[in-house]
Write a protein that holds these residues in place. Sequence first.
Motif: not given
Lengths: 337, 347, 336
Positions: A95-96, A98, A103-105, A120, A123, A135-136, C241, C244-247, C249, C253
Amino acid sequence: MTYQDKTDTTEAQAVAAPVLELEGITVAYPRYGESDHVALDAVDLKIRRGEIVGLVGETGAGKTLLTRTVMGAIPGGGEHTSGAMRYNGTPFTDLPDDKSPVRPAKDIALIVSNPRRELNPVLTVGQQIVNVIRHHLGLSEKEARARAVDMLRAVAIPDPESRMDAWPHELSGGMAQRVVIAIALSCDPGLVISDDATSALDVTVQLQVLNLMKEMVAGSETAALIITRDIAITAHYCDRVVILYKGEVVEEAPRDAFFDRPHHPYSINLLAAFAHSPALREAWWDVPPLADGTRPACRFADRCARRQPRCVSEAPALRDCGAGRRVRCHYPVEAGT
Amino acid sequence: MTLLSVQDLVKHFPVSGSSKLVKALNGVTFEIERGETFSLVGESGSGKTTVGRAVVGLIEATSGAIVFDGKPMSWKRNIRSPELRGRIQFVFQEPGESFNPREPVAAAMIEPLKYLGMNRSDRDRRLAEVLELIRMPMATAMKLPDDLSPGMLQRAAVGRAIITRPDLVVLDEPTSALDPTARAEIVDLLISVQKKMETAYLFISHDLSTVRFLTDRICVMYLGSVMETGPAEKVFLDPRHPYSVGLMASVLLPHPSLKTPERMKLEGEIPSPLDLPPGCPLASRCPLVEPACRERMPLPEYPQPKHLVHCINHHKLERADVVSDRFETFHTLSDRILRQGLPERVA
Amino acid sequence: MQILRYILKRLLFVIPQMLGILFISFFLIKLIPGDPAVLMLGPNATADAVAKLRAEMGLDLPVFQQFMIYLGNVLQGDLGMSWQSARPVLSDLMTRFPATLELVTLSLLLAVVIGLGLGIASAMRPRGAVRKAANYYGLLSGAIPDFWLALVFIFVFYTLLGWAPAPLGRYSIMLIPPQTITGSVLVDSLITGRFDVFMSALSHLALPVLTLGLVNAGPILKATQSSMDRALGSDFIAYARMNGLPRRMIRRQALRAALPNIITIISVLYSFTIGAAVLVEIVFGWGGAGQYAVAGVLNSDLNPVLGFVIFSAVLSLIVYLIVDLLYFALDPRTRG
Ligand SMILES: Nc1ncnc2c1ncn2[C@@H]1O[C@H](COP(=O)(O)OP(=O)(O)O)[C@@H](O)[C@H]1O
Ligand code: SF4
Ligand code: SF4
Ligand SMILES: [Mg+2]
């Protein structure tokens, strides 16, 4: 007897491919100088559109591992040795990645159990939701922010605009839980998986969060997999119940049928934890130990009050017993027994 | 006979770098009889743990008194003073906390006896007795904490607490970190220990379904104040405080037919105990709130003998028609389910 | 507001810290055998002459009293004389310390570029070739002494290839020195428009900077790698991850989470290298502060050594204060 509070799934939905289909998922941890530790053993699971499935097991049963396998993030060197995963009929493995078609989420979203550790710390709440949305969904910063505020409002966070700039450590457990729900639902996923998401909360807040999850899922045709060690949750929020024991599915049944007559001895043991007759409980829990060094074929045999000699030598298969029920036991508790 | 009496206990914690106070306890009063189980319930942040810590002398109260066995506790007469040593014991939430990771659990279990100056052979005899009572084989007790499951460790922690034959054990959320099965086992253990040793328990928990069948009397706390106190059956059957009603209505029972009642749903979360406004602490969340509630803390009232409640609207909650609470109903239901397929050797 | 109070508190602590450092250094140096009076007067001096000089220098007083006198002078900005250079230590250090600072700063910049780059790349691909190469590099950089590497570089790039200038100082001795403004030759020559000196200084810096940069990149690489590994294994990165955040990013982080550790290592290396660069300074005839202090130790010339200790202590305290402020800026949990 039925306690149905959800409309029946329509015919069309039943015919279409399940939202999530797991087939024979096996995950093993290699051990030095020993055979692998099989932490998940040929797990099958189907979740249909709009359906809420509850997966119950005690600590170490493999609930989190199953989630992590689906999400493509198996911890600690475990290997997904066999099995297939499909989302609306599309197979996926990682899933993760690219390039993954699922896709996740966006397609499968996760609600984590310890949000104050999983958000996080450096953030703001807003940044974290906006990151996922942008992103999605490819929205602009401004549109994404607006959507994030809407999501926070939808999960009943008071004063969402100013909460956007809050740091995770400033949130209470219940608020942090709402934030991860907002993130999970922010991209309209087809399936949300909640892994023990409410176990750390007070009962009052747990109820609010569960009701919220249920409402949001019902309003969007999203399917949900609620993973929990608390079987009481599944009695009220799920359409179907799946029981996991030591990495194997041992029972699966529609909710009402399950609670009226659980078939597997382990399912009864789980319910006995809530019962208040110590004598009855003891009858199920106080099991004479197996002879030293026995490695029983049925994984539950050492704790099973209905154990027979056959259980030690022959592993029970997960067998269909009609009406959408499956049970892995040689001597299940069925009508008249 | 009264064993422990907590009188108007107040505890304010200073906030570092500010003149504000965290008002953790604002005048808590209750009594525990010899040999009874007294439960403190309420959401996290309501002050339950602070009461427990004050009783075992881990913190000093701002004002108020704690009277144990007829005499007030003080900095001279605390649980470590020779006169009281071993008479009050405690068990914490995290099973691992009372054990040294490099020592067999049995070593930690006999530790309280050392402070009593008991000799080696008496200690060993006492350990054997306790292991029998908590049904733990010696071989298990000789293992290191890491090799025991959380449930087993908590069992050992209970053993450690009762090894001095205390009059009172303070149990702070002893089952919250455990799976439901392990939780029920600890509850069964506590009940059987109490039958044999007549120990009184101060049982602190937010888990009402556990409390329901373990406890003689219950005290519902919110934001550092007592909302309602009374015999468990009475309070569960006919709760008279909106907070108690809301709390009980939030408990999920494992059967689809036992829906959570819509009555007195508690919205929102417990506010921060910094600079509380005067009046009833529940006012910000209470469905029955009216202007009078915000003026002063409601006075204690007794809707029934021994059943105390701090709410000006308690009569509105009276339900004379109810004969059994949901927990009771589940009791019957679960008995039926557990009888199905009961193994022959028992049935 | 909170930050101001914090800085004040820190500065208050500086006073006892400095006193302690000075006190300990003073006595340690006194423990080194060797009598400066004897060394100054030469082997043929009479005992009387030596005693007279000792009395003049105050060496016959009790050690503690000597310390108090020294301290009194330091407070008035007088770091004493060096008998070797026959000049005030303060002015010696004012020219020599910047030479060392320039060298060490540029070296660490190079080390950060290499260490951070390799560290991040290797943490992001735990099974990749970069990881293997980085691991070898980490081992190697820990095992190779800097002065040896310096000698190899001189042999290859000066003796064999003739690409580098002779290892004699900070720029060609044929050039007229630029006016001293900041003490850094690069900066001063730029300011005064002396491009000949600038180019010469650059070519003289190349080999020592390469040496110290390559050696110090090792610890930075290891620190980056291990704290990136830890960050990448943390729950919140796993969560990112699984969202699904891109590499890139994820990488950002994780780096952000690893940064406090990396900054700590860099700051420790920086303070440490000020003194530890001495062998490289000697090999390249750099004329830096470390070299000056070591000559002081070898010749019982006390004041240069203590002066160096004071300069580096002040520098370290500044560096650590900056680091603390960075932590403060990086972690929202420390803000009110
Ligand atoms: N990092 C890991 N290393 C080794 N084994 C693991 C790891 N994570 C999980 N497992 C194994 O996977 C099984 C299931 O664990 P988990 O999914 O955490 O259970 P649950 O979520 O049901 O409490 C356990 O047998 C455990 O030993
Ligand atoms: S197969 Fe036998 S041992 Fe296993 S659960 Fe069924 S009855 Fe129990
Ligand atoms: S006193 Fe008023 S606010 Fe307080 S619980 Fe009773 S009705 Fe609610
Ligand atoms: Mg888990």
